[in-house]
Design an enzyme around this catalytic site. Sequence first.
Site, PDB file in Angstrom:
ATOM      1  N   LYS A  19       2.869  11.844 -25.327  1.00 29.04           N
ATOM      2  CA  LYS A  19       1.855  11.103 -24.573  1.00 29.04           C
ATOM      3  C   LYS A  19       2.078   9.599 -24.722  1.00 29.04           C
ATOM      4  CE  LYS A  19      -1.441  11.275 -28.409  1.00 29.04           C
ATOM      5  NZ  LYS A  19      -2.806  11.596 -28.843  1.00 29.04           N
ATOM      6  N   TYR A  69       0.272 -23.113 -33.159  1.00 30.46           N
ATOM      7  CA  TYR A  69      -1.145 -23.303 -32.849  1.00 30.46           C
ATOM      8  C   TYR A  69      -1.992 -23.310 -34.119  1.00 30.46           C
ATOM      9  CZ  TYR A  69      -0.197 -22.436 -27.891  1.00 30.46           C
ATOM     10  OH  TYR A  69       0.273 -22.515 -26.606  1.00 30.46           O
TER      11      TYR A  69
END
Length: 360
Positions: free
Chosen positions: A35, A255
């Site tokens: 899956k 950042y």
Amino acid sequence: MPRPTVARVDLDALRHNYTLACEKAGTARAMAVVKADGYGHGIAAVAGALANLAPKYAVACLEEARAIRAAGLAQPVVLLQGVHQPGDLAECRERAFEPVLHSAEQLEWLAGAGTPPAFWLKVNSGMNRLGFGPGDLLAVVSGLGVASSRPALQGFVTHFACADDPDSPMTDAQTAAFVSATMPWPELMRSVGNSAAHFRPGQPLFDWSRPGIMLYGGSPVLGKTGPELGLRPVMRLEAPLMATRWLKPGDSVGYGAVWTATVETRMGMVAVGYGDGYPRHAGTGTPAAVGGQRISLIGRVSMDMLAVDLSAAPDARTGDAVELWGDTVPIDEVAGHAGTISYELMTGVTARVPRLYSGN
């Protein structure tokens, strides 16, 4: 030239892990769980690589089962979430899809479907997501009184909540509840074994096990990495070292300026980020590797790049491939630094990262 940020998928490692699952399963047969696009590895490639080994596949939903048929594979496919509308049952019958039914509504659809597909019933043994309670199972099966429905019932499925924790008593309790609930139908098949259950000493796996994460080399057991369990990593996420620079004490990176050099440090920028599926929450100290040498991240992960400390790899040069996870850096270790699990990392690698296959 395309950016050489890639996910290398080793199909020989996949087959090795499936074979190990079969060994761990004992007398049970193993349906390969493919899956979520083969846990991010590519469902067609993964299912195709196991075509000569796996007698049955398991997926979450109808769309994934269709992808297996589109790849030219004929094995039965178990739909772990069942179906989402009545008309899906006819397609299941025609294409050898085996839905796992878990609600009264789905049983009503089954009763009105004419000739039903082969199907399973989900037993809620304690996880409390989907399924019929153990005390309700006798009435549920008795309600399948239509002559065409009873022969189509393959057996019973349940799912463990805490099999990854060797110290939890819950798996034993769930197993006992499941055995008691299904005892009236010894002729029908039973399936309980997720990946973690394969590594529980003495755990019965009955007729069908359902290996998932272990097929791809991720650990299903708390406190262990895949390699420690004998599993081989199937995905190697790598990206190029795109620039290097020397940082002086007091220089920060990225950042928020959350990391600052305390000594002169050779820093490298790697062309991968959360836009590629690398976890943003993997912060300073998360391992990576270049040239077989383990290095570590520094600062925050950006959308398209991240920074690494190259002190442990003095020979690293621009253009070298940096392993974000793979043979040198277990994916479970990266997941631990990011506060998540290997399942999320694998399935989160985005479509802009090409999958390159070997061992086909």
